[in-house]
Scaffold this active site. Structure first.
Site, PDB file in Angstrom:
ATOM      1  N   LYS A  10       0.676  -1.282  -0.069  1.00  9.33           N
ATOM      2  CA  LYS A  10      -0.061  -0.051  -0.147  1.00  9.33           C
ATOM      3  C   LYS A  10       0.600   1.382   0.169  1.00  9.33           C
ATOM      4  CE  LYS A  10       0.878   1.224   4.424  1.00  9.33           C
ATOM      5  NZ  LYS A  10       1.345   2.722   4.718  1.00  9.33           N
ATOM      6  N   ASP A 136      -3.540  -0.937   9.790  1.00  9.90           N
ATOM      7  CA  ASP A 136      -3.615  -1.004   8.263  1.00  9.90           C
ATOM      8  C   ASP A 136      -4.010  -2.156   7.865  1.00  9.90           C
ATOM      9  OD1 ASP A 136      -2.240   1.578   7.993  1.00  9.90           O
ATOM     10  OD2 ASP A 136      -0.147   0.632   7.598  1.00  9.90           O
TER      11      ASP A 136
END
EC number: 2.7.1.148
Length: 283
Positions: A10, A136
């Protein structure tokens, strides 16, 4: 039976620290995207009641300090699973780099075990497990372009970004996320206008988007590691549309509207850092 899951890295296009919560954690507002730099997780069942992890990388623990182990352990305990599991991690995402490698591996493990043991967990149930592991992980369960709020547990999908090229530069050191968050002074930290960045994405305004991107943690990490500022400057001087640190660092990424620009940035950085990648956004 083997279950195979891809675990993409990411990037934080925007990361704003809104304040510190009563429990000591921070309230976040982030916009995140997935890129085609992937780890791979392969899971198979064991007769013995244990969790076994192996990997082609020696740069991370393969015990209960690993987020993949934590994911499997939580699921086994929560659902009363008395069988064991073997988890194979094939690593391409750099470790301690701000790219969410541990989080995306944990998310892939949750998805894989849901399939292996036919647990029929819905998305919200998987998010609840993921949030116990890290802020996350909920995002990494679904990926894509998303607005992430709260402590990371609130994930709202956004429209897919226009195609562009990404160049990643990972310096030859890692960063402890906990150490960076410990140094946050909410009164003086630089703020990022996530609403403006979101509006740019919703209106498909690429120029406004790159101008609106920012990371509240960047100044803290640069104070400890000034080379990050040098990397950003070199990327911009090579024609990048924007250069920004992702997560708590130390990886810096640039966005380029054309592959020609990306190649120029990539070539300018190859002799400066060993780990340089040219990737695309996942759509």
């Amino acid at each position: 039976m083997r279950i195979f899951e891809k675990a993409p890295a990411k990037l934080n296009l925007g990361l704003d620290i809104k304040g510190r919560c009563d429990d000591g954690y921070h309230e976040l507002a982030m916009i995140m995207v997935s890129i085609d730099l992937n780890d791979y997780v392969t899971i198979s069942e064991l007769k013995e009641d244990c969790i076994v992890i192996d990997s082609d990388s020696s740069k991370m623990p393969l015990n209960n300090d690993n987020d993949v182990f934590k994911a499997a352990d939580i699921i086994k305990n929560q659902y009363g699973i008395n069988k064991g599991v073997h988890i194979r991690l094939e690593k391409s995402i750099p470790v301690c780099a701000g790219l969410g490698g541990g989080s995306t591996d944990a998310a892939a493990t949750i998805r894989a075990l849901n399939r292996l043991w036919n647990l029929q967990m819905d998305y919200d149930e998987m998010v609840a497990i993921g949030f116990k592991i890290g802020s996350d992980v909920p995002y990494c369960l679904g990926g894509g372009c998303s607005l992430v709020l709260g402590k990371g547990e609130i994930v709202k999908p956004l429209p897919t970004l226009r195609p562009c090229w990404i160049v990643l530069v990972k310096p030859d050191f890692g960063i402890s996320t906990k150490s960076i968050f410990r140094d946050i002074d909410c009164k003086s930290i630089s703020r990022v206008d996530i609403d403006l960045l979101k509006s740019a994405i919703l209106s498909s305004d690429y120029q406004l988007m790159v101008k609106s991107m920012g990371n509240s943690l960047e100044d803290i990490t640069i104070t400890k590691n000034p080379v990050i500022s040098t990397i950003k400057e070199r990327m911009l001087n090579s024609g990048a549309d924007v250069a920004l640190m992702t997560g708590s660092g130390p990886t810096v990424f640039s966005m380029c509207s054309t592959e020609k620009k990306a190649d120029r940035v990539f070539n300018s950085m190859k002799g400066f850092c060993k780990e340089v990648y040219k990737v695309r956004l996942l759509r």
